[in-house]
Scaffold this motif. Structure first.
Motif, PDB file in Angstrom:
ATOM      1  N   GLU A  11      41.931  33.259  28.456  1.00  0.00           N
ATOM      2  CA  GLU A  11      42.067  31.759  28.532  1.00  0.00           C
ATOM      3  C   GLU A  11      41.447  30.824  29.669  1.00  0.00           C
ATOM      4  O   GLU A  11      41.989  30.165  30.327  1.00  0.00           O
ATOM      5  CB  GLU A  11      43.700  31.408  28.508  1.00  0.00           C
ATOM      6  CG  GLU A  11      44.283  31.801  27.136  1.00  0.00           C
ATOM      7  CD  GLU A  11      45.464  31.335  27.099  1.00  0.00           C
ATOM      8  OE1 GLU A  11      46.272  30.715  28.085  1.00  0.00           O
ATOM      9  OE2 GLU A  11      46.279  31.507  25.960  1.00  0.00           O
ATOM     10  N   GLY A  12      40.158  31.302  29.921  1.00  0.00           N
ATOM     11  CA  GLY A  12      39.281  30.787  31.023  1.00  0.00           C
ATOM     12  C   GLY A  12      39.580  31.278  32.318  1.00  0.00           C
ATOM     13  O   GLY A  12      38.938  30.786  33.154  1.00  0.00           O
ATOM     14  N   ALA A  13      40.479  32.098  32.646  1.00  0.00           N
ATOM     15  CA  ALA A  13      41.017  32.607  33.842  1.00  0.00           C
ATOM     16  C   ALA A  13      40.368  34.082  34.020  1.00  0.00           C
ATOM     17  O   ALA A  13      40.684  35.077  33.127  1.00  0.00           O
ATOM     18  CB  ALA A  13      42.510  32.492  34.092  1.00  0.00           C
ATOM     19  N   SER A  14      39.903  34.414  35.148  1.00  0.00           N
ATOM     20  CA  SER A  14      39.467  35.704  35.361  1.00  0.00           C
ATOM     21  C   SER A  14      40.240  36.679  36.453  1.00  0.00           C
ATOM     22  O   SER A  14      40.742  35.868  37.405  1.00  0.00           O
ATOM     23  CB  SER A  14      37.608  35.800  35.919  1.00  0.00           C
ATOM     24  OG  SER A  14      37.019  34.800  34.884  1.00  0.00           O
ATOM     25  N   ILE A  15      39.934  37.898  36.248  1.00  0.00           N
ATOM     26  CA  ILE A  15      40.475  38.702  37.414  1.00  0.00           C
ATOM     27  C   ILE A  15      39.745  38.527  38.500  1.00  0.00           C
ATOM     28  O   ILE A  15      38.450  38.627  38.702  1.00  0.00           O
ATOM     29  CB  ILE A  15      40.489  40.121  36.939  1.00  0.00           C
ATOM     30  CG1 ILE A  15      41.548  40.487  35.826  1.00  0.00           C
ATOM     31  CG2 ILE A  15      40.959  41.142  38.060  1.00  0.00           C
ATOM     32  CD1 ILE A  15      41.375  41.875  35.270  1.00  0.00           C
TER      33      ILE A  15
END
Length: 243
Positions: free
Chosen positions: A199-203
């Motif tokens: 959802e558009g968020a990365s590690i």
């Protein structure tokens, strides 16, 4: 309540709970790792019904408060007899009364109780218990938080779950225990897993770098940040300890 198949000759850590509602146990403690450890004999659980020590034909366990007031209070003679009977099997076990006025439960207390041979827990009800029992039977009062429950059973389950997971053989990796919230005096750092993008968020890239020192530094910094922002009381104690 459990066999000793996986206990390899060691005496199990013994929990005894004095309660008016023994049917509430083991409850969630019968599930997952704590339940497996119970079945394997790593720890044992006994519940004793306080009403078995009640007075008269109706097994009365409570009476009106001395001096007047609302509610009922658990009687000293009833509880004294119940505690005495419960202590015969494991006399060295600390005696705990789950009470909203007790010392706040911490991970340090949990570790202390996990190192004991077991624990005797008194789950109160109504307006509380006769004060004379606390001194007369050497009860240590412990609270799980600044709020009031209908009785001590839920608090006893909370305390037991926290203790049992620290017993040898319950959790596979001891390193996972050491890195959890409160073990170092700090809240735990954020955790991530697959997928890499969601959802558009990365590690965070550092966690995928393979550089163990950088990862350890990031986790320490994040743990300190979260503790400073969310638990200034813990942060203050951490800073004081490090000075």
């Amino acid at each position: 309540m459990a066999g000793a198949a996986g206990n390899q000759g060691r005496a199990p850590w013994q929990a005894t709970v004095l309660t008016l509602f023994p049917e509430l146990f083991p409850g969630p403690l019968a599930a997952s790792l704590s339940g497996e450890a119970l079945e394997q004999g790593v720890w044992a659980l006994e519940t004793i019904n306080i009403r078995d020590f009640g007075i008269g034909r109706h097994r009365a366990v409570d009476d009106t408060p001395a001096g007047g007031g609302a509610g009922m209070v658990l009687r000293a003679d009833v509880l004294g007899s119940a505690i005495d009977a419960a202590s015969i099997r494991n006399p060295e076990a600390p005696r705990i009364y789950l009470s909203p006025r007790g010392e706040l439960l911490t991970q340090a207390i949990v570790r202390e109780l996990a190192a004991a041979p077991g624990v005797l827990l008194l789950a109160g009800r109504f307006e509380g218990i006769d004060e004379r029992v606390i001194a007369g039977r050497g009860l240590r009062e412990i609270s799980i938080g600044d709020y009031v429950l209908a009785g001590g059973e839920v608090a006893a389950l909370v305390l037991l779950e926290a203790i049992v997971r620290l017993l040898p053989g319950v959790v596979g990796s001891t390193s996972s225990l050491e890195e959890e919230s409160f073990e170092s005096g700090l809240l735990e750092y954020p955790q991530y897993t697959r997928p890499r993008e969601w959802e558009g968020a990365s590690i965070p890239d550092v966690l995928l770098s393979g550089d163990h020192k950088k990862i350890a530094d990031w986790r320490r910094i994040e743990a300190e940040r979260l503790t400073r922002e969310r638990r200034p009381d813990l942060w203050g104690a951490h800073i004081k300890k490090g000075s």
